[in-house]
Structures are given as structure tokens and as C-alpha cells.
Design an enzyme around this catalytic site. Structure first.
Site, PDB file in Angstrom:
ATOM      1  N   SER A 456      62.841  28.878  13.893  1.00 50.89           N
ATOM      2  CA  SER A 456      63.329  27.880  14.899  1.00 50.89           C
ATOM      3  C   SER A 456      64.571  28.260  15.908  1.00 50.89           C
ATOM      4  O   SER A 456      64.998  27.722  16.983  1.00 50.89           O
ATOM      5  CB  SER A 456      63.990  26.784  14.144  1.00 50.89           C
ATOM      6  N   HIS A 477      55.989  27.308  15.216  1.00 49.31           N
ATOM      7  CA  HIS A 477      57.192  26.712  14.856  1.00 49.31           C
ATOM      8  C   HIS A 477      56.807  25.228  14.466  1.00 49.31           C
ATOM      9  O   HIS A 477      56.240  24.544  15.395  1.00 49.31           O
ATOM     10  CB  HIS A 477      58.186  26.659  16.224  1.00 49.31           C
ATOM     11  N   GLU A 489      54.529  24.141  17.770  1.00 50.37           N
ATOM     12  CA  GLU A 489      55.262  24.857  18.945  1.00 50.37           C
ATOM     13  C   GLU A 489      54.805  26.364  18.840  1.00 50.37           C
ATOM     14  O   GLU A 489      55.398  26.994  17.913  1.00 50.37           O
ATOM     15  CB  GLU A 489      56.648  24.687  19.355  1.00 50.37           C
ATOM     16  N   ASN A 527      63.928  22.581  20.945  1.00 55.12           N
ATOM     17  CA  ASN A 527      65.342  22.778  20.603  1.00 55.12           C
ATOM     18  C   ASN A 527      66.244  22.970  21.687  1.00 55.12           C
ATOM     19  O   ASN A 527      67.373  22.466  21.660  1.00 55.12           O
ATOM     20  CB  ASN A 527      65.548  23.807  19.537  1.00 55.12           C
TER      21      ASN A 527
END
Length: 734
Positions: A456, A477, A489, A527
Site C-alpha cells: 500500500s 492493491h 487498485e 491513499n
């Protein structure tokens, strides 16, 4: 648009002479007409413009042909019944009057079936959703195949509307108010055996005898024999029977059910979605009046909802998600490698979750490796409990669950990994360890194996550095819990091959994920836009705004949980690693307050250690007051909820615009869908780009500059936003 020819025959195997029928009718020697729905050019049947005249013509044939005693409705598609109404038609509606007209068109079909003196039986294999489920409800009996693909549902609430072809009234009359509301307010799928236990299905049979059983039931109905067995008086002493007597059979009980439903809906939606409240209203109204008046209320409420901004945005999300299903992100001529065997490195919750969706939906054999027996056992236990739950809910038969479990094996070494098509590592964030795993897999000698990392925070190019086959390395991800979170992702580094991208995308879709592909930058996309939002919540708290007031403002705005509750759920130790990487990469606009470091030093890592922002001795319902003492702040600053939400959301919106400008995402569609399914951005707002279009770029830039003057660089508007504001432009052209 032409009405298809309807064919009658006294030969059960006669082939209809129409070449592009939506509905064909074949009359068997026993007097049962088989209505076969097969919308041309579509993988699944949808109720569109061509269906309605075809259906009316078929119903005319059943009514007017004296040789026909009863009818069975079945699908000509191999793996589905009817997926619902054509959403393009609903999205195109501009006025309440137009929407009501479409609704009446559907009612004209369903009402004719329900009122027919000749019984109709529906035989369902595959999904019967929305209008397809409502068609089934209008019939006099329902027979389902026992295949795992077979399910009924009314998912209209997910599009911002309510069932508009009679479902809101026929369903509660068939299975009771409580069960009907549960189906309509959640949009959940009801699988075959559960449907039978609810009374939604009359029979569940093997697929090969589906039509045969439906025909028998139709002939029994002609004789006055109902497939519904009368419940013995002792049933009313059971928990379900008592519930029926207390809650369903009297107005006081129904009022209690409806009152509880309203409370639960508000707790979940905070009043941001009108459709759930209207569903409850039409059910309540309908149970107190006759069917005709009840159906008219349904038409009015459907029409009003269909033209709301919330419905339009939810339909935008639907179409965006549908378009993503067709994307390979690697060009039309690039073929993905088949993934029949998957290797997983790491037996934690993430690895176990990836295993589940791979076994359950992708149909792959799964081999999991961990460094100790405990990790393997925990993964196997997770799988066993998952499938036990599926069996308990009658979604799978015990033999089917056992077959899937038999495809899940574990090891403490790399035995069995040489033959895997794809490896996904799901271990903790350690670059050296991940590089070693790449080397270990490459040393096995299978040059076609794709290596995916679930990192991540670590750049994919760093993990691929020094690899023999960097073109086979990619990021996948996942979001926790994997079985529930819909987004995947995928991160391509500069050396990732198109074949590797296509393979990862195709397998993610097979796992049932909504897939976006993003550039390999710190934080990737999800993120990267999430942390400015979380950081700003931290700044607000350090200014003295109460933590629960911040969380409440954001959940009222539409987020599924507030930023502090989210940090407790994820774990502060996990979040701080990502945050430090982002601050190093992007400077002051990603710089967090000193809050997190103080909490980490105090070992306040969140829910997993029962110590975080919230007091888990009280079940996590209240803020732990000692947090304020630790941080040296007094939570006495009062700000309007709208200002709190604005301050937290503006950095997220601004970062999304920067990501688009830097081509981290390939389109606004991917940015919106990723944000909705990755972090729970309110679907009724359409995603960050749809939302900014609604407010206008000028308004966004004005507010960013306002806060930039007050708080500095972290609110500096993205260059493309400023250009768009000057040109009065939009992200979307539609």
C-alpha cells in the site's frame, strides 16, 4: 423498433420462425404455452423498448388462444433470467411525467400477468433482478434452479429509485413486510434455497428439470392445486411463526417494523438518500389500501425519485462501473494469461481474503505459503468458516463448499509454486523482504509467472529493481476486508508489460472486483487522495475541535465512517508508514500534525489493541477522553459541521485534480469510481470529479484560496483546477 412475431405450435419442439425475437410463444400439446424471453444482441435479458410490445403480443396470444390453458415464462439466455430494466431509459428521463409513463408501461405487463385467469409460472435460472424479479412476483408461482448463479433481488435502491413495476407492493404481500423491506432497502441477492424458505420461491429443482417442473405446476394450478403448502398450526409456535403473528398479521406489529426500519435507514444514510425513505413509505401506504391505489402510489414515488440529483449520480456510478468491466487497460489486441493456479505469500487476513475471492469467484486453485504453521492454519480456518457460512445461508450445497476447500492448500516452503500462473504477496511492508520474494519466485524458473505485490506504500519500481523479469511485476492493491471491499487498485510501473497488466486486470475482474489501473507514484491514487483528508481532520482536532464532532460532520456529509474511526479501524501504525512516505514525496501539503507520532509513542494503535481515539471498553462508541490529555488540547472549539466537512474534503478534491493532471489515473471516470469504491466517497455525490462539476471549479478554487490564506500551502489549488475555473470548464462534458 418492431414487434416480433409470436408463434403458436402444437409441437413442443417447433422452432420459432422469427429471426430476432424478444419473446416467442410455443404451445405444447398439454396446453401450456412456453414464453421464451431472449432479447437479441444482449448477453443478459434487459427490459428495454423492444421488450414491451413483444411481451404484450405474447400475452395477447396466451389470452386469445383457446388451446392455451396456462403459461410458463423462461429465459433463452444460458445463465441468466432477466437482469432488470434498461438503465439507459431511466437515466434519460427528465421529468416526473416521463418517468411515470415508463413506470406505467411496466405495470401494464405485470398487471396483466397477475390478473390473468390463465395461470403463469416463471422458471428461473440465473439472476432475476429488478424488473426481472418483479415479473416473477407478478406470476402465480415461481420455480428456481438450485444453481449458485440463481438469485432474485430488487436492487433499485442502489440506483436511487424504488421498484417501479409492482415489486414494492407484491413482495411484502408475498413474504411479509420485514423480509420485503430487508430485500428492498439493501438490494441484496436472495439465493434459491433462501428464496424458498422466505416463500419467494415455490420449488427449487435441478436445472435440467426446471421447465418440466414449471409445466407440472402450471397444469396443477389449472386444476386448482396450489404449490404452496399450508403451514401447520404448530408453525406459528416457532420463532418465524410468532414473528409472523406478532409483527406481520396486525397493524400494530407492522408499525413497529416500519418504525425500526426508519431508524435503521436514518442511521445508515443520515437523510442523504431519499429512496430508502420512499420505499418504507410506499410499503406502509400500500398495506393499508387496495392494490390499485397502492400501485398508483408506487408509480408516483418512482417517478419523483427517478429525476432526483441523487438518482442521476448513482446511475452515473453504475454506468462508470459497467464501462470499467469492459476495460483491459492494455489495448484490444493484448490477451491476458489464464490464471488457473494462484500462489499467495502470507497467511494473514489479507492473504486469506484474497484466497477466498479467488476460490469463490475466480475458480482458481490456491496455494498459500507462510513462515509458520499458525499462519496456514488461520488461513484454512478462515476459509472453512467462510464456506460454512455460505452453506448455512443456503448459497452453496455442502458438496460444493467441500470442492472449493479442496482447491485450497498450504505450505511452509515454495513447493507447488513453480506451476502457479500468478503470485500475490501479502506480507508486511518491508522492501528487502518483498525483493527477496521476487527473487525466490523467479529462481523457480517459470518465466510466465506474474508477480503481484499488495503493498500500500512501497513503489512498485523499487520492488522490481534488480529483478530478472521486471516486466512481470505489478501492484495489486486490495482493500480490507477483501471479501467485502469492491475495489482493486492495480499499479503499473514503467517497465510493466501490457500482457502483465491485462492478466492482473482480467483476474481482478474474475475475483468480482471493480478494477482501476494507476501510475506508480507514492500513495498510488487512493491513499494519495485519502491522506490529505485524514491529515486535515488531525489539524482540526489539534485546534480543539472535538474528535466526535469531526467524525459526525463527515458521516453526516456522507462518508461511511469518520476519519478518526477510520484510523482506529486501519491501525495507526499502518497509516503512519504511508503518511511518512507521502510527506517525503509531496512536501508540506502532505505533512500531518504532530498528533499521530504522539499516539504511536503511547502505543495507541487503534481497535486491534483496544486503544486508540475511541474507548473500546465502551465498545468504541465514545471518544477516549485521555487522548485529549495526551495531545495537550482542550476539545472546546465549535465549528459548523459544513465547515468541518469542507476543510477535510477540499484537500481530497484538490489532490484528485492533481492526480488527473499528472495522469496517475487515466480518466475522471476511474477517479470517481475508485474513490467511491475505495474509500466510500458518497455515491450520491458522484465521486470527486462529478462533485466538483456540480459546485463549479470557480467555487472550489475560491474556497481553497480562502483556506490557503488562513492555513498555508496545503490548500494551494491544483493548476488544472485554476485553469478550469478561469475557463469556466468542467471535468465531464455530459
Amino acid at each position: 423498433m418492431s414487434t416480433p412475431q409470436i408463434i403458436s405450435s402444437n409441437k413442443p419442439a417447433q422452432t420459432p420462425i422469427t429471426t430476432t425475437p424478444d419473446v416467442t410463444v410455443e404451445t405444447r400439446p398439454d396446453g401450456v404455452a412456453v414464453l421464451n424471453i431472449d432479447v437479441p444482441g444482449e448477453r443478459m435479458n434487459i427490459l428495454g423498448e423492444s421488450f414491451f410490445p413483444a411481451a404484450q403480443a405474447a400475452l395477447d396470444e396466451v389470452e386469445q388462444n383457446p388451446a392455451i390453458k396456462a403459461a410458463v415464462i423462461i429465459s433463452g439466455k444460458p445463465d441468466s433470467f432477466i437482469a432488470g430494466a434498461d438503465i439507459n431509459i431511466i437515466k434519460s428521463l427528465q421529468t416526473v411525467e416521463e418517468a411515470a409513463g415508463v413506470c406505467r408501461l411496466g405495470h401494464s405487463i405485470m398487471d396483466r400477468i397477475a390478473a390473468s385467469k390463465k395461470p403463469y409460472v416463471v422458471a428461473i435460472h440465473g439472476v432475476a433482478l429488478g424488473g426481472g424479479c418483479e415479473l416473477a412476483l407478478a406470476c402465480h408461482a415461481r420455480v428456481l434452479s438450485d444453481d449458485p448463479k440463481t438469485a432474485l433481488g430488487l436492487p433499485e435502491v442502489n440506483l436511487g429509485v424504488l421498484p417501479g413495476f409492482g415489486g414494492s407492493q407484491r413482495l411484502p404481500r408475498l413474504i411479509g413486510v420485514a423480509s420485503a423491506l430487508d430485500m428492498m432497502l439493501t438490494g441484496k441477492h436472495i439465493y434459491a434455497y433462501k428464496a424458498r424458505s422466505l416463500g419467494l420461491a415455490d420449488e427449487v429443482v435441478y436445472k435440467p428439470i426446471l421447465l418440466q417442473v414449471a409445466v407440472k405446476i402450471a397444469l396443477d394450478l389449472v386444476k386448482g392445486l396450489s404449490p404452496r403448502k399450508k403451514k401447520p398450526w404448530t408453525w406459528y409456535l416457532s420463532p418465524k411463526g410468532l414473528q409472523s403473528l406478532v409483527l406481520e398479521r396486525n397493524p400494530f406489529g407492522r408499525r413497529l417494523v416500519l418504525s425500526q426500519a426508519r431508524k435503521q435507514v436514518y442511521a445508515k444514510t443520515r437523510g442523504n438518500y431519499p429512496a430508502p425513505e420512499k420505499i418504507i413509505e410506499v410499503v406502509e401506504y400500500g398495506m393499508g389500501v387496495g392494490m390499485t391505489e397502492a400501485l398508483n402510489r408506487e408509480i408516483r414515488r418512482f417517478a419523483e425519485l427517478a429525476v432526483t440529483p441523487q438518482a442521476k449520480q448513482l446511475m452515473n456510478i453504475y454506468f462508470g462501473q459497467t464501462a470499467l468491466k469492459k476495460e483491459s487497460f492494455a489495448g484490444p489486441d493484448v490477451k491476458p494469461l489464464p490464471v488457473r493456479k494462484l500462489g499467495i505469500l502470507g497467511g494473514g487476513l489479507m492473504g486469506a481474503g484474497i484466497a477466498m475471492v479467488s476460490l469463490d469467484k475466480a475458480g482458481a486453485d490456491v496455494r498459500i505459503k507462510d513462515i509458520n504453521d499458525k499462519g496456514i492454519r488461520n488461513s484454512m480456518k478462515h476459509a472453512y468458516e467462510y464456506y460454512q457460512d455460505r452453506v448455512r445461508k443456503r448459497i452453496l450445497q455442502p458438496t460444493e463448499a467441500a470442492q472449493r476447500l479442496n482447491r485450497f492448500t498450504g505450505a511452509l516452503d515454495y513447493s507447488g509454486f513453480k506451476s502457479v500462473d500468478l503470485v500475490i504477496e501479502a506480507v508486511f511492508e518491508d522492501l528487502k523482504l518483498k525483493r527477496q520474494m521476487v527473487s525466490d519466485i523467479e529462481t523457480l524458473g517459470n518465466v510466465k509467472t506474474v508477480f503481484a505485490t499488495n503493498t500500500s506504500s512501497i513503489p512498485i519500481k523499487d520492488i522490481a529493481q534488480g529483478a530478472m523479469r521486471p516486466e512481470r511485476i505489478i501492484g495489486m492493491h486490495y482493500f480490507s476486508p477483501v471479501e467485502k471491499m469492491p475495489l482493486l487498485e492495480i499499479i503499473r510501473h514503467s517497465g510493466t508489460s501490457d500482457e502483465t497488466i491485462a492478466t492482473a486486470v482480467a483476474f481482478g475482474k474474475q475475483q468480482g472486483k471493480t478494477v482501476i489501473v494507476v501510475k506508480d507514484v507514492p500513495g498510488f491514487y487512493i491513499n494519495r487522495i485519502l491522506f490529505p483528508y485524514i491529515n486535515e481532520a488531525g489539524y482540526l482536532a489539534m485546534e480543539g475541535v472535538p474528535i466526535d464532532a469531526i467524525d459526525s460532520a463527515l458521516t453526516n456529509w456522507g462518508m461511511p465512517v469518520g476519519p478518526f474511526k477510520l484510523m482506529d479501524e486501519v491501525g495507526l501504525d499502518v497509516g503512519v508508514k504511508v503518511q511518512h512516505i507521502l510527506a517525503q514525496a509531496y512536501g508540506k501539503r502532505m505533512q500531518a500534525s504532530e498528533m499521530v507520532d504522539k499516539l504511536i509513542a503511547d502505543q495507541r494503535l487503534g481497535k486491534k489493541v483496544k486503544k486508540g481515539f475511541y474507548d473500546y471498553k465502551s465498545g468504541g462508541r465514545q471518544v477516549d477522553a485521555s487522548v485529549y490529555t495526551l495531545l495537550g488540547i482542550k476539545p472546546d472549539k465549535s465549528l459548523p459541521a459544513q465547515e468541518i466537512a469542507e476543510r477535510c474534503m477540499l484537500p481530497l478534491l484538490n489532490e484528485a485534480a492533481l492526480c488527473l493532471d499528472e495522469q496517475v489515473i487515466t480518466s475522471t471516470r476511474d477517479g470517481d469510481i475508485g474513490t467511491v469504491f475505495g474509500i466510500g466517497f458518497p455515491p450520491f455525490r458522484g465521486g470527486p470529479f462529478r462533485y466538483m462539476d456540480g459546485l463549479g471549479a470557480g467555487a472550489i478554487v475560491t474556497r481553497l484560496k480562502h483556506y490557503q490564506q488562513a492555513f498555508g500551502e496545503r490548500f494551494q489549488p491544483a493548476p488544472n483546477l485554476e485553469k478550469m475555473a478561469q475557463a469556466n470548464g468542467r471535468f465531464y462534458k455530459d
